[in-house]
Design a protein around this motif. Structure first.
Motif, PDB file in Angstrom:
ATOM      1  N   GLY A  52      46.436  36.436  37.509  1.00  0.00           N
ATOM      2  CA  GLY A  52      46.540  35.445  38.571  1.00  0.00           C
ATOM      3  C   GLY A  52      47.779  34.600  38.385  1.00  0.00           C
ATOM      4  N   PRO A  54      49.695  31.546  40.273  1.00  0.00           N
ATOM      5  CA  PRO A  54      49.718  30.594  41.381  1.00  0.00           C
ATOM      6  C   PRO A  54      51.075  30.475  42.067  1.00  0.00           C
ATOM      7  N   ALA A  59      49.611  33.510  46.819  1.00  0.00           N
ATOM      8  CA  ALA A  59      49.018  32.252  46.351  1.00  0.00           C
ATOM      9  C   ALA A  59      49.664  31.082  47.097  1.00  0.00           C
ATOM     10  N   VAL A  64      47.902  27.391  47.151  1.00  0.00           N
ATOM     11  CA  VAL A  64      47.468  27.163  45.777  1.00  0.00           C
ATOM     12  C   VAL A  64      48.470  26.235  45.088  1.00  0.00           C
ATOM     13  N   ARG A  74      36.228  35.738  33.577  1.00  0.00           N
ATOM     14  CA  ARG A  74      36.299  36.496  34.822  1.00  0.00           C
ATOM     15  C   ARG A  74      35.031  37.327  35.004  1.00  0.00           C
ATOM     16  N   TYR A  99      39.944  27.270  43.303  1.00  0.00           N
ATOM     17  CA  TYR A  99      40.353  28.418  44.128  1.00  0.00           C
ATOM     18  C   TYR A  99      39.610  29.659  43.656  1.00  0.00           C
ATOM     19  N   TYR A 101      39.691  33.854  43.374  1.00  0.00           N
ATOM     20  CA  TYR A 101      40.742  34.852  43.190  1.00  0.00           C
ATOM     21  C   TYR A 101      40.117  36.218  42.945  1.00  0.00           C
ATOM     22  N   TRP A 103      41.329  40.344  42.207  1.00  0.00           N
ATOM     23  CA  TRP A 103      42.394  41.297  41.891  1.00  0.00           C
ATOM     24  C   TRP A 103      41.792  42.693  41.906  1.00  0.00           C
ATOM     25  N   GLU A 142      46.006  41.529  45.660  1.00  0.00           N
ATOM     26  CA  GLU A 142      45.786  40.156  45.219  1.00  0.00           C
ATOM     27  C   GLU A 142      45.226  39.334  46.376  1.00  0.00           C
ATOM     28  N   TRP A 144      43.667  35.324  47.333  1.00  0.00           N
ATOM     29  CA  TRP A 144      43.447  33.921  46.969  1.00  0.00           C
ATOM     30  C   TRP A 144      42.737  33.216  48.112  1.00  0.00           C
TER      31      TRP A 144
END
Length: 178
Positions: A52, A54, A59, A64, A74, A99, A101, A103, A142, A144
């Motif tokens: 991750g 930002p 992002a 973000v 995670r 936030y 997230y 992936w 990705e 966010w």
């Protein structure tokens, strides 16, 4: 007998030579740094990453804050025994926001047809998903969410991934943080 005397003499000569070396010898890299002719700016990577970032383009598009850091362990989205994505929660001290997230793992992404993804921040305190976001028929890696004003709540990052042709989504959540 002669070789012993020669060895002792050679040893004495080598020792004397070492004693005569100056103590203040300079070595490469031991002096003060020479200032560069052009000052160099440190640039932060904008590349997306499994950890991750930002500062990544996506992002930043989600708003973000640049000081956001991952919090909690995670979660892993699995399809059977195959891990297909990871889910995290990020926290910004400066902005006082959390936030979500997600992936998508490369091993899944490169073989999967477009998939649907959701992400959010789940509040255990309010039994509500904050900053929910959904992406349909994407191959993006990705994801966010926007910021969630949940820093005073117990929360987890949550996410799901539904491959095309699958009637169900696979989901996971990160460690609960209070």
């Amino acid at each position: 007998m002669r070789s012993t005397r020669f060895s002792k003499g050679a040893l004495a000569a080598a020792t004397a030579a070492l004693v005569l070396l100056p103590a203040g010898a300079a070595y490469a890299g031991s002096g003060p740094a020479t200032p560069p002719s052009q000052p160099q700016k440190l640039t932060r990577s904008t590349a997306p990453s499994p950890e991750g970032n930002p500062a990544s383009r996506l992002a930043q598009a989600a708003g973000v804050c640049d000081d956001a850091v991952p919090i909690g362990e995670r979660g892993l989205i699995k399809r059977g025994s195959e891990t297909i994505a990871s889910v995290k929660q990020f926290y910004s001290k400066k902005c006082q926001l959390n936030y979500g997230y997600v992936w998508v793992w490369e091993s899944f992404r490169k073989t999967a047809a477009p998939y649907d993804v959701t992400a959010g921040v789940y509040s255990y305190s309010k039994d509500t998903v904050y900053a929910p976001k959904a992406w349909k028929a994407t191959k993006q890696q990705e994801f966010w969410t926007e910021g969630a004003a949940t820093v005073t709540h117990c929360t987890s990052g949550i996410g799901s991934l539904r491959p095309a042709g699958s009637p169900q989504a696979y989901q996971a959540f990160s460690q609960k943080r209070c």
